[in-house]
Scaffold this motif. Structure first.
Motif, mmCIF file in Angstrom:
data_model
loop_
_atom_site.group_PDB
_atom_site.id
_atom_site.type_symbol
_atom_site.label_atom_id
_atom_site.label_comp_id
_atom_site.label_asym_id
_atom_site.label_seq_id
_atom_site.Cartn_x
_atom_site.Cartn_y
_atom_site.Cartn_z
ATOM 1 N N MET A 194 -12.527 -33.798 -26.553
ATOM 2 C CA MET A 194 -11.283 -34.204 -25.890
ATOM 3 C C MET A 194 -10.102 -34.311 -26.848
ATOM 4 N N SER A 195 -10.297 -34.009 -28.113
ATOM 5 C CA SER A 195 -9.274 -34.290 -29.112
ATOM 6 C C SER A 195 -8.015 -33.453 -28.949
ATOM 7 N N SER A 196 -8.111 -32.289 -28.314
ATOM 8 C CA SER A 196 -6.934 -31.431 -28.165
ATOM 9 C C SER A 196 -6.296 -31.562 -26.789
ATOM 10 N N GLN A 197 -6.697 -32.575 -26.031
ATOM 11 C CA GLN A 197 -6.163 -32.786 -24.686
ATOM 12 C C GLN A 197 -5.280 -34.023 -24.689
ATOM 13 N N ASN A 198 -4.095 -33.914 -24.087
ATOM 14 C CA ASN A 198 -3.102 -34.984 -24.183
ATOM 15 C C ASN A 198 -2.738 -35.615 -22.849
ATOM 16 N N ALA A 199 -3.536 -35.384 -21.813
ATOM 17 C CA ALA A 199 -3.249 -36.004 -20.524
ATOM 18 C C ALA A 199 -3.507 -37.504 -20.591
#
Length: 266
Positions: A194-199
């Motif tokens: 999930m580290s590259s997801q900014n929701a």
């Protein structure tokens, strides 16, 4: 279900939910084959498994490759007992479908859906034998996205929904054999994936998700919803009135697309 002294395979065991499940089973005396793409992370899990009281072997294998499932089966063909299979390995690429490449779509399908199907198929004779004797477990890690399919995750949602349906069908096919099939639906979880997801989605700690999984298994649950409680209302609405979910999401689509466009673990 008695979860002690299991002998089996955990895929995607180098980090996140896979690693945490390995440690939980290790603490109960398990011997595990840890499967993943990166030797260094698998070795770290193996070291932690030993500290937790279990034993393990590692297999560096990309399960998205055509021979991946068979290579895992070959690695454990001499085992006297296989009573655990955790289909956890997965990857994700978010974004508009028409802006995704064929390679990205295929990578998700191959790892998230095809690999668990083929691995289960290859190991099922041994799982059946162990199941008839003392009970065995197939644990499929699906996703909350199988309960509420999110925009910009069309292929990922398809693979996780497919995995959930596969588990449901196999549960019925194996009824009475001693092979217990369970499906887990984690929501957004605080993992490297999930580290590259900014929701702005609530991310549950891995420890909370895995604790709920182990409690559910010990209670013989077959469907374990490990998503954050604040998302349950949307799940219920999607089951009863999916068009209302469409309408609720519509105003925020542009912001959501911007927040998830870089979400990529392939």
């Amino acid at each position: 279900m008695d979860l002690t002294n299991r002998r089996g395979i955990i895929t995607g065991a180098g980090q996140g939910i896979g690693q945490a499940l390995a440690l939980e089973f290790a603490a109960k005396g398990a011997h595990l084959l840890l499967v993943g793409r990166t030797e260094a992370t698998l070795q770290k899990t193996a070291d932690l498994v030993k500290e937790a009281g279990g034993t393990s072997d590692i297999l560096v294998q990309d399960l998205g490759q055509a021979d991946g499932a068979q290579n895992v089966a070959d690695a454990v063909k001499s085992w006297d007992t296989i009573d655990l299979l955790v289909n956890n390995a997965g990857n994700v690429r978010a974004g508009r479908l028409e802006e995704s490449t064929a390679a990205e779509a295929t990578a998700m399908i191959d790892l998230n859906l095809t690999a668990p199907v083929l691995l289960t198929q290859a190991l099922l004779p041994q799982l059946r034998t162990s199941g008839a004797a003392n009970g065995s477990l197939i644990l499929n890690i699906s996703s909350e996205i199988a309960l509420v399919a999110m925009p910009f995750y069309a292929v990922y949602a398809a693979t996780k929904s497919g995995l959930a349906a596969f588990g449901e069908a196999m549960r019925r096919e194996l009824h009475g054999t001693g092979v217990h099939v369970a499906t887990v639906y984690p929501g957004a979880t605080d993992t490297e994936m999930m580290s590259s997801q900014n929701a702005d989605w609530t991310r549950r700690p891995v420890s909370d998700v895995v604790a709920q999984v182990m409690t559910g298994l010990a209670s013989d649950e077959h469907e374990i919803n490990a998503s954050a409680p604040d998302g349950r209302g949307m799940q219920e609405l999607n089951a009863s009135n999916p068009l209302a979910v469409d309408a609720a999401m519509a105003p925020g689509l542009a912001d959501m697309e911007a927040a998830v466009k870089d979400h990529n673990s392939i």
